[in-house]
Design an enzyme around this catalytic site. Structure first.
Site, PDB file in Angstrom:
ATOM      1  N   LYS A  80       0.845  -1.195   0.000  1.00  7.47           N
ATOM      2  CA  LYS A  80       0.000   0.000   0.000  1.00  7.47           C
ATOM      3  C   LYS A  80       0.881   1.246   0.000  1.00  7.47           C
ATOM      4  CE  LYS A  80      -3.886   1.964   2.686  1.00  7.47           C
ATOM      5  NZ  LYS A  80      -4.744   1.783   3.878  1.00  7.47           N
ATOM      6  N   SER A 155      -9.658   1.921   2.974  1.00  9.32           N
ATOM      7  CA  SER A 155      -8.786   2.657   2.100  1.00  9.32           C
ATOM      8  C   SER A 155      -7.771   1.813   1.340  1.00  9.32           C
ATOM      9  CB  SER A 155      -8.033   3.702   2.920  1.00  9.32           C
ATOM     10  OG  SER A 155      -7.192   3.070   3.880  1.00  9.32           O
ATOM     11  N   SER A 179      -9.784  -0.627   7.118  1.00 11.13           N
ATOM     12  CA  SER A 179      -9.240  -0.452   5.760  1.00 11.13           C
ATOM     13  C   SER A 179      -8.544  -1.653   5.142  1.00 11.13           C
ATOM     14  CB  SER A 179      -8.278   0.725   5.734  1.00 11.13           C
ATOM     15  OG  SER A 179      -9.017   1.911   5.595  1.00 11.13           O
TER      16      SER A 179
HETATM   17  N1  GLN Z   1     -12.902   4.135   6.494  1.00 12.37           N
HETATM   18  C1  GLN Z   1     -12.337   4.513   7.763  1.00 12.37           C
HETATM   19  C2  GLN Z   1     -11.911   5.964   7.714  1.00 12.37           C
HETATM   20  O1  GLN Z   1     -12.107   6.597   6.730  1.00 12.37           O
HETATM   21  C3  GLN Z   1     -11.195   3.599   8.099  1.00 12.37           C
HETATM   22  C4  GLN Z   1      -9.955   3.925   7.372  1.00 12.37           C
HETATM   23  C5  GLN Z   1      -8.812   3.043   7.692  1.00 12.37           C
HETATM   24  O2  GLN Z   1      -8.974   1.987   8.306  1.00 12.37           O
HETATM   25  N2  GLN Z   1      -7.627   3.493   7.316  1.00 12.37           N
HETATM   26  O3  GLN Z   1     -11.382   6.467   8.660  1.00 12.37           O
END
Ligand code: GLN
Length: 487
Positions: A80, A155, A179
């Site tokens: 990532k 994400s 994410s």
């Molecule tokens: N979707 C969640 C957020 O926007 C989790 C993101 C993540 O786990 N990096 O914060």
């Protein structure tokens, strides 16, 4: 019908490398060709490190011919784009870091290199990992390989889509509120968020430091265990890294689950969950029961209904502190040559950050400001303690807890971008385990309208072994992991 090399699982590819039936160079070339063939539709990668990958592959082949071995030696995988790889751009899918080339490796990248894995590129993500659809990337959205009109989740959407599309045998993701698991669910792959502190965060660009955790995305549970083996362990460069030596996570995978106590979290199986998802989860429960597990459909953790609210105080608060380093001077985007310090900072942030990142910084700054700190931040920390306590109590009765990974099926690109709260609600099932810091995995347990459904299994702190074991038992009884999107 013989499979193309890129269609193998990590374990199958590793076995063929081991028996010298294929070389890493062949394997890596097959994956790079696959990337070339499908990227136009999927857009999983921000950077493909073709030359480096081929060089790493050759060196893996050399090592093997001189007698070295190992499950990841010569296996191509992706990272990532919020984890540093030396001399490779690490953008966080943000304009702010578009030209940032780190001079060092993240700890996990060092460990993968040490295990002989081949890094094929950096995957797309929501900017600074804030989002649930990968549409917040400053560069382009990633598409779901099962249906390219749909989001891959986020994400870590690039990592999940890459694995689902055969563009790598594993990918690393990061999980602050879901994410890794939510995109794993949307893309029909296996995503594991380990216990907080099990994997070093050194070299991971910080989002919510008390929640962030790195973990693997793979097409099977055994692959997940193999990658976890390579990246788990203590690192004194991360002060929250857990000192205990990790076990060999592949060893206990095939232990039977007879007598294992499973609690199905009733608060995460209510009317707010799509009916197709509810019935897929209940079918998964039956499969585990047939394998000898003892299931209680009435496990209750009443406070987790507040987890989302707690998260949207604590995570932005940590964001507002962590992202203060992007000031147009020390890192990344610097918009002007002259002007006062304030002007430089203002412009850097105005143009360097996208709207979601700005929203989080504002929310966090507000929650931490004098007069509001006690009402928001302190209260959120108190509820966090309550949630942790409920998990501790639940794990006296159960070895693992089960729920869906997401409340809905994947949604269409553009469908939720105008409504941040609808987007936040995606993580209602995954956020509680980040709040508690416990391990949690998502694997496919169904399909509806051609789109995958995910089953989430969570365990006691540091009991990744049990989480993986139950996931593996389920996988052995079902065939979801053998289906691939046709693209
Ligand atoms: N979707 C969640 C957020 O926007 C989790 C993101 C993540 O786990 N990096 O914060």
């Amino acid at each position: 019908m013989t499979k193309d090399l890129h269609e193998l699982t990590l374990i199958e590819a590793s076995a063929l490398l081991n028996s010298r039936e294929i070389s890493s160079e062949e394997l890596t070339t097959s994956v790079l060709n696959r990337i070339e063939a499908v990227e136009e539709k999927v857009h999983a990668f921000v950077t493909v490190t073709r030359d480096k990958a081929l060089k790493d592959a050759k060196s893996a082949d050399k090592k093997r011919s001189s007698g070295e071995n190992g499950p990841l030696l010569g296996i191509p995988g992706a990272i990532k784009d919020n984890m540093c790889v030396e001399n490779v751009p690490t953008t966080c899918s943000s304009r702010m870091l578009e030209n940032f080339i780190p001079p060092y490796n993240a700890h996990v990248v060092d460990l993968l290199a040490g295990a002989g894995a081949v890094i094929i590129g950096k995957t797309n993500m929501d900017e600074f990992a804030m989002g649930s659809s990968t549409e917040n990337s400053a560069f382009f959205p990633t598409h779901n390989p099962w249906n390219t009109e749909y989001v891959p989740g986020g994400s870590s959407g690039g990592s999940a889509a890459a694995v689902a599309a055969g563009e790598g045998f594993f990918a690393l993701g990061s999980d602050t509120g879901g994410s890794i698991r939510q995109p794993a669910s949307f893309c029909g792959v296996v995503g594991l968020k380990p216990t907080y502190g099990r994997i070093s965060r050194y070299g991971l660009v910080a989002f919510g430091s008390s929640l962030d955790q790195i973990g693997p995305l793979t097409s099977t549970v055994a692959g997940s265990a193999a990658v976890l083996n390579a990246i788990a362990g203590h690192d004194n460069r991360d002060s929250t890294s857990i000192p205990e030596t990790p076990p060999d996570y592949t060893k206990s995978l095939d232990h039977e689950i007879k007598g294992v106590r499973i609690g199905v979290v009733k608060e995460l199986l209510n009317d707010g969950i799509d009916s197709s998802i509810r019935s897929a989860i209940l079918k998964a429960v039956e499969v585990l029961e047939k394998s000898g597990a003892i299931v209680d459909l009435d496990a209750s953790l009443p406070s987790i209904q507040h987890a989302l609210s707690v998260y949207y105080i604590i995570a932005p608060a940590e964001v507002s502190a962590n992202l203060a380093r992007y000031d147009g001077v020390k890192y990344g985007y610097s918009p002007v040559d002259d002007g006062t310090m304030w002007e430089v900072m203002e412009k850097a942030r105005e143009f360097g950050f996208g709207p979601e990142v700005k929203r989080r910084i504002l929310l966090g700054t507000y929650a931490l400001s004098a007069g509001y700190y006690d009402a928001y931040y302190k209260k959120a920390q108190q509820v966090r303690t309550l949630i942790r306590q409920e998990y501790t109590n639940a794990f006296e009765k159960y070895d693992v807890l089960l729920s869906p990974t997401t409340p809905t099926l994947p949604f269409k690109i553009g469908e939720k971008t105008a409504d941040p709260v609808a987007m936040y609600l995606n993580d209602i099932c995954t956020i509680p385990t980040n709040i508690a810091g416990i391990p949690s995995i998502s694997l496919q347990c169904g399909i509806e309208d051609g789109l995958p459904i995910g089953l989430q299994i969570s365990g006691k702190p540091l009991d990744e072994e049990m989480v993986l074991r139950v996931a593996y038992a389920y996988e052995q009884q079902t065939t979801w992991h053998t289906t691939r999107p046709s693209l």
